[in-house]
Design an enzyme around this catalytic site. Structure first.
Site, PDB file in Angstrom:
ATOM      1  N   ARG A 280       0.852  -1.183   0.000  1.00  0.00           N
ATOM      2  CA  ARG A 280       0.000   0.000   0.000  1.00  0.00           C
ATOM      3  C   ARG A 280       0.889   1.234   0.000  1.00  0.00           C
ATOM      4  O   ARG A 280       1.928   1.262   0.687  1.00  0.00           O
ATOM      5  CB  ARG A 280      -0.885   0.043   1.259  1.00  0.00           C
ATOM      6  CG  ARG A 280      -2.090  -0.863   1.198  1.00  0.00           C
ATOM      7  CD  ARG A 280      -3.092  -0.432   0.125  1.00  0.00           C
ATOM      8  NE  ARG A 280      -4.239  -1.324   0.015  1.00  0.00           N
ATOM      9  CZ  ARG A 280      -4.290  -2.393  -0.781  1.00  0.00           C
ATOM     10  NH1 ARG A 280      -3.265  -2.709  -1.539  1.00  0.00           N
ATOM     11  NH2 ARG A 280      -5.374  -3.139  -0.829  1.00  0.00           N
ATOM     12  N   GLU A 309      -4.835   7.350  -4.794  1.00  0.00           N
ATOM     13  CA  GLU A 309      -4.970   6.651  -6.081  1.00  0.00           C
ATOM     14  C   GLU A 309      -6.207   7.129  -6.827  1.00  0.00           C
ATOM     15  O   GLU A 309      -7.289   7.175  -6.219  1.00  0.00           O
ATOM     16  CB  GLU A 309      -5.033   5.137  -5.851  1.00  0.00           C
ATOM     17  CG  GLU A 309      -3.715   4.595  -5.328  1.00  0.00           C
ATOM     18  CD  GLU A 309      -3.700   3.069  -5.160  1.00  0.00           C
ATOM     19  OE1 GLU A 309      -4.712   2.420  -5.462  1.00  0.00           O
ATOM     20  OE2 GLU A 309      -2.667   2.556  -4.720  1.00  0.00           O
ATOM     21  N   HIS A 328      -1.712   0.132  -9.694  1.00  0.00           N
ATOM     22  CA  HIS A 328      -2.308  -0.839  -8.752  1.00  0.00           C
ATOM     23  C   HIS A 328      -2.777  -2.094  -9.500  1.00  0.00           C
ATOM     24  O   HIS A 328      -3.966  -2.430  -9.506  1.00  0.00           O
ATOM     25  CB  HIS A 328      -3.468  -0.207  -7.975  1.00  0.00           C
ATOM     26  CG  HIS A 328      -3.769  -0.910  -6.696  1.00  0.00           C
ATOM     27  ND1 HIS A 328      -4.185  -0.257  -5.559  1.00  0.00           N
ATOM     28  CD2 HIS A 328      -3.720  -2.235  -6.356  1.00  0.00           C
ATOM     29  CE1 HIS A 328      -4.396  -1.138  -4.584  1.00  0.00           C
ATOM     30  NE2 HIS A 328      -4.113  -2.357  -5.055  1.00  0.00           N
TER      31      HIS A 328
HETATM   32  N1  LIG Z   1      -1.033  -4.346  -5.125  1.00  0.00           N
HETATM   33  C1  LIG Z   1      -2.014  -5.181  -5.095  1.00  0.00           C
HETATM   34  O1  LIG Z   1      -2.810  -5.269  -6.003  1.00  0.00           O
HETATM   35  C2  LIG Z   1      -2.162  -6.061  -3.918  1.00  0.00           C
HETATM   36  C3  LIG Z   1      -1.758  -5.630  -2.693  1.00  0.00           C
HETATM   37  N2  LIG Z   1      -1.902  -6.423  -1.610  1.00  0.00           N
HETATM   38  C4  LIG Z   1      -1.418  -5.890  -0.324  1.00  0.00           C
HETATM   39  O2  LIG Z   1      -0.530  -6.814   0.229  1.00  0.00           O
HETATM   40  C5  LIG Z   1      -0.794  -6.943   1.608  1.00  0.00           C
HETATM   41  C6  LIG Z   1      -0.374  -8.305   2.070  1.00  0.00           C
HETATM   42  O3  LIG Z   1      -1.233  -9.286   1.536  1.00  0.00           O
HETATM   43  P1  LIG Z   1      -1.190 -10.780   2.092  1.00  0.00           P
HETATM   44  O4  LIG Z   1       0.193 -11.275   2.044  1.00  0.00           O
HETATM   45  O5  LIG Z   1      -2.232 -11.523   1.379  1.00  0.00           O
HETATM   46  O6  LIG Z   1      -1.622 -10.533   3.606  1.00  0.00           O
HETATM   47  P2  LIG Z   1      -1.179 -11.393   4.852  1.00  0.00           P
HETATM   48  O7  LIG Z   1      -2.068 -10.962   5.951  1.00  0.00           O
HETATM   49  O8  LIG Z   1      -1.113 -12.825   4.501  1.00  0.00           O
HETATM   50  O9  LIG Z   1       0.309 -10.896   5.161  1.00  0.00           O
HETATM   51  C7  LIG Z   1       0.617  -9.686   5.747  1.00  0.00           C
HETATM   52  C8  LIG Z   1       1.799  -9.919   6.651  1.00  0.00           C
HETATM   53  O10 LIG Z   1       2.275  -8.659   7.118  1.00  0.00           O
HETATM   54  C9  LIG Z   1       2.733  -8.854   8.423  1.00  0.00           C
HETATM   55  N3  LIG Z   1       2.873  -7.609   9.153  1.00  0.00           N
HETATM   56  C10 LIG Z   1       1.941  -6.948   9.885  1.00  0.00           C
HETATM   57  N4  LIG Z   1       2.506  -5.868  10.436  1.00  0.00           N
HETATM   58  C11 LIG Z   1       3.803  -5.848  10.058  1.00  0.00           C
HETATM   59  C12 LIG Z   1       4.882  -4.985  10.340  1.00  0.00           C
HETATM   60  N5  LIG Z   1       4.757  -3.909  11.122  1.00  0.00           N
HETATM   61  N6  LIG Z   1       6.084  -5.260   9.789  1.00  0.00           N
HETATM   62  C13 LIG Z   1       6.243  -6.342   8.998  1.00  0.00           C
HETATM   63  N7  LIG Z   1       5.251  -7.208   8.725  1.00  0.00           N
HETATM   64  C14 LIG Z   1       4.047  -6.956   9.241  1.00  0.00           C
HETATM   65  C15 LIG Z   1       1.715  -9.789   9.024  1.00  0.00           C
HETATM   66  O11 LIG Z   1       2.244 -10.447  10.154  1.00  0.00           O
HETATM   67  C16 LIG Z   1       1.469 -10.740   7.877  1.00  0.00           C
HETATM   68  O12 LIG Z   1       2.308 -11.872   7.958  1.00  0.00           O
HETATM   69  C17 LIG Z   1      -2.297  -6.674   1.726  1.00  0.00           C
HETATM   70  O13 LIG Z   1      -2.621  -6.169   2.996  1.00  0.00           O
HETATM   71  C18 LIG Z   1      -2.549  -5.667   0.644  1.00  0.00           C
HETATM   72  O14 LIG Z   1      -2.454  -4.379   1.195  1.00  0.00           O
HETATM   73  C19 LIG Z   1      -2.440  -7.677  -1.687  1.00  0.00           C
HETATM   74  C20 LIG Z   1      -2.870  -8.157  -2.887  1.00  0.00           C
HETATM   75  C21 LIG Z   1      -2.803  -7.371  -4.102  1.00  0.00           C
HETATM   76  O1  LIG Z   2      -6.269  -7.299  -2.781  1.00  0.00           O
HETATM   77  C1  LIG Z   2      -5.678  -6.236  -2.544  1.00  0.00           C
HETATM   78  O2  LIG Z   2      -5.309  -5.898  -1.421  1.00  0.00           O
HETATM   79  C2  LIG Z   2      -5.392  -5.326  -3.626  1.00  0.00           C
HETATM   80  O3  LIG Z   2      -4.719  -4.359  -3.418  1.00  0.00           O
HETATM   81  C3  LIG Z   2      -6.008  -5.553  -4.932  1.00  0.00           C
HETATM   82  O4  LIG Z   2      -6.703  -4.382  -5.201  1.00  0.00           O
HETATM   83  P1  LIG Z   2      -7.790  -4.334  -6.368  1.00  0.00           P
HETATM   84  O5  LIG Z   2      -8.835  -5.303  -5.997  1.00  0.00           O
HETATM   85  O6  LIG Z   2      -7.089  -4.689  -7.622  1.00  0.00           O
HETATM   86  O7  LIG Z   2      -8.277  -2.926  -6.355  1.00  0.00           O
END
Ligand SMILES: NC(=O)C1=CN([C@@H]2O[C@H](COP(=O)(O)OP(=O)(O)OC[C@H]3O[C@@H](n4cnc5c(N)ncnc54)[C@H](O)[C@@H]3O)[C@@H](O)[C@H]2O)C=CC1
Ligand SMILES: O=C(O)C(=O)COP(=O)(O)O
Length: 592
Positions: A280, A309, A328
């Site tokens: 993010r 965004e 994104h």
């Molecule tokens: N750019 C995009 O389109 C996408 C972005 N994302 C972002 O990626 C993030 C992670 O997704 P997932 O891996 O599925 O979530 P997840 O919940 O499996 O992993 C997040 C990890 O971050 C860790 N965490 C929490 N606070 C922390 C800190 N202060 N320092 C280091 N690590 C910390 C948690 O312990 C957890 O292991 C989502 O929250 C979302 O914001 C996810 C999917 C798509």
């Molecule tokens: O799953 C997430 O956290 C994402 O950031 C994906 O975002 P989107 O659904 O592509 O707007």
């Protein structure tokens, strides 16, 4: 017996509660109907109307089709905040991606109708979870279907940055051929720090190892064995910053991670570090990153996400020559979008049907098999709560409630959050206008000052059944049905699940046995022959079907409590006649 949780809630009872004495029936002998917008969705379905689901951002077709089998689907993209607030009061569910801000105002504008917000993706930082919870609105996400897509995009940006792919592409398209300008750096042997070792982070780590990188990870909550299993060392924030050649961000945006990468952090990184952000925008202080890029501390950055965004045209990071940007796109693969669309559509439809969601963000996540096993106890606890509160004399305040779970299972094998929420629902809904569900039960409870204590009685025997019996007690109150007060001085109701159905098995100190369906008449009489027949006659004259009847006695010939389960609601006249039977000392009609 051990106390496993407690909190505060005060319920003020209004004086028209359900109880009726034998000869002085109040004008409304039954419980006043709650004024709340009670499970509108279920009501709508019962009337043959479909619920309405608003989809405010592009969702995969498979998900839309699935939603359409159950609901009216309104796909309205690019709504302004005002338009969203206007539309939302007509919707039972809202499905969003990252582009819709689901603010407190949205929940307020919904006026109680919105039951579920589905986030078709992982990050829920665009949804005001506290406001959702306070409004009893479930928030569900689709946490797994885009993991690989996001990880692959992270790797795409990592490799693109290391070889200047975006810049070189633009240069060639501008008619140039700058082979010396775009010499890259190799990945093999370099150290990658994965910040946030969750689903996406660990997939990035796995792939980066395949590219020959040394992978370290920082995540205060990640289990060391998971890291070890893929050959990744978990390190401190400090160590990650000071040793990494590449840093890839994969933590959620929370108050704790907001601007985690700031001037202070950039002052500790290795000079020339490259940063990839597919998490993010808000986890980086964008001004600080700009300074670090301008001073050469950060050699390059690849950003898929931004604080705002889309970022404004003049955003200096976007225009920076050492920054590669994408709009994104982390989750944007055909496969991931079909996956999240189906995942969220299933979760939203399930939630609208009243099923508990496995991906709930603001309610306990209870595994499907546990839900199945607990479901009759869910019904039992709500009904015990409803009965107990209806037994309280008007004017008493309900504050101290004790729930006792008797089970042969160890405390770790019995998750009572769901049951506690249902007791709260049963206690509060009949006497207030609020709608209580698993999402807001604790919040509403606390708000009302109820002090609910949970206790466990560990029984000998087979732990096959999750629970043997459940008791709900209300202390420091008077009862309209004196026999409901047990020897401990509390209103006490106890129940069990028999043949999958909730049964009332104790009222006060009297053992009873009645299936908790329809409604109930509790009746204390001097134990003598013929009473059952007399009551039965009065009810049959009215065509009221008795589904269950039991008599619990202190001792033969003394007092007995008769419990009668009814399919239909008897008229006030019939209740009056029951009260006039000479042997009947007190009685009460209770709605379940
Ligand atoms: N750019 C995009 O389109 C996408 C972005 N994302 C972002 O990626 C993030 C992670 O997704 P997932 O891996 O599925 O979530 P997840 O919940 O499996 O992993 C997040 C990890 O971050 C860790 N965490 C929490 N606070 C922390 C800190 N202060 N320092 C280091 N690590 C910390 C948690 O312990 C957890 O292991 C989502 O929250 C979302 O914001 C996810 C999917 C798509
Ligand atoms: O799953 C997430 O956290 C994402 O950031 C994906 O975002 P989107 O659904 O592509 O707007």
């Amino acid at each position: 017996m051990s106390v496993i949780s407690s909190w505060n809630l005060t319920i003020s009872l209004n004086t028209t509660l359900s109880l009726s004495w034998r000869s002085s029936l109040p004008s409304r002998a039954i419980f006043p109907r709650p004024k709340k917008p009670k499970t509108l969705v279920v009501l709508a379905i019962a009337l043959g109307a479909k619920p309405t689901v608003l989809v405010s951002e592009k969702l995969g077709d498979a998900g839309i089709q699935l939603l359409k089998t159950f609901a009216n689907v309104d796909c309205s993209y690019n709504l302004s905040p005002e338009e969203l607030c206007t539309k939302i009061s007509l919707c039972d569910a809202l499905i969003v991606r990252s582009g819709t801000k689901v603010t407190r105002e949205v929940f307020e504008s919904a006026m109680g109708r919105l039951k579920v917000v589905g986030r078709a993706g992982v990050g829920i930082d665009n949804v005001d979870i506290s406001a959702a919870t306070e409004h009893g609105c479930l928030v569900v996400n689709a946490p797994t279907a885009n993991t690989i897509a996001a990880a692959e995009h992270g790797i795409a940006l990592l490799t693109a940055v290391s070889r200047n792919v975006a810049q070189a592409d633009a240069s060639v398209k501008a008619g140039k051929w700058e082979r010396n300008k775009y010499v890259g750096v190799s990945l093999v042997g370099k150290t990658l720090a994965v910040m946030g070792f969750g689903k996406v982070g660990s997939e990035v780590a796995r792939r980066a190892k395949g590219l020959g990188m040394q992978v370290i990870a920082h995540d205060p909550y990640a289990p060391a064995d998971r890291a070890r299993a893929i050959g990744v060392e978990l390190v401190s924030f400090e160590e990650a910053l000071t040793t990494a050649d590449f840093i890839s961000l994969h933590m959620p945006l929370t108050p704790a991670t907001s601007k985690m990468f700031n001037d202070e952090a950039f002052s500790r990184v290795k000079k020339g570090v490259r940063i990839i952000n597919v998490a993010r925008g808000g986890v980086i202080d964008e001004e600080a990153l700009l300074r670090a890029l301008d001073s050469g501390i950060v050699a390059q950055a690849a950003l898929d996400v931004f604080t705002e965004e889309p970022p404004p045209q003049e955003n200096k990071l976007v225009r920076h020559e050492n920054v590669t940007v994408t709009p994104h796109l982390g989750a944007s693969t055909t496969e991931a979008q079909e996956g999240v669309a189906l995942e969220i559509a299933e979760a939203v439809v399930g939630a609208l049907k009243g099923e508990l969601a496995a991906t709930a963000v603001n309610a306990p996540m209870v595994p499907a098999e546990v839900l199945l096993e607990l479901s009759p106890y869910v019904a039992l606890t709500e009904k015990l709560g409803r009965l107990a509160v209806q037994l309280v004399a008007g004017g008493s305040g309900v504050k101290f409630v004790k729930v006792t779970y008797a089970s042969a299972r160890g405390p770790d094998d019995l998750d009572t959050r769901l049951l506690r929420a249902m007791v709260t629902k049963g206690l509060i809904e009949p006497i207030s206008s609020v709608f209580v569900n698993l999402v807001n039960a604790d919040f509403i409870g606390k708000q009302r000052g109820l002090r609910l204590t949970e206790e466990r009685i560990v029984l000998d025997g087979s732990p096959e059944k999750p629970l043997e019996f459940i008791q709900v007690r209300i202390a420091n109150v008077e009862s309209k049905f004196a026999s409901a007060i047990s020897n401990s001085g509390e209103i006490t109701v106890e129940g069990r699940v028999k043949d999958g159905k909730p049964h009332l098995t104790k009222v006060g100190s009297f053992g009873v046995d009645v299936s908790l369906e329809g409604s109930i008449v509790l009746c204390r009489q001097s134990d003598q022959p013929g009473i059952i027949g007399k009551v039965g006659n009065i009810l049959s004259e009215e065509n009221v079907n008795v589904n269950f009847m039991s008599v619990g006695r202190i001792a033969p010939g003394k007092q007995a409590v008769m419990t009668i389960g009814l399919d239909e609601e008897p008229s006030r006249d019939a209740l009056k006649k029951i009260g006039e039977i000479t042997a009947v000392e007190e009685f009460v009609f209770l709605k379940l």
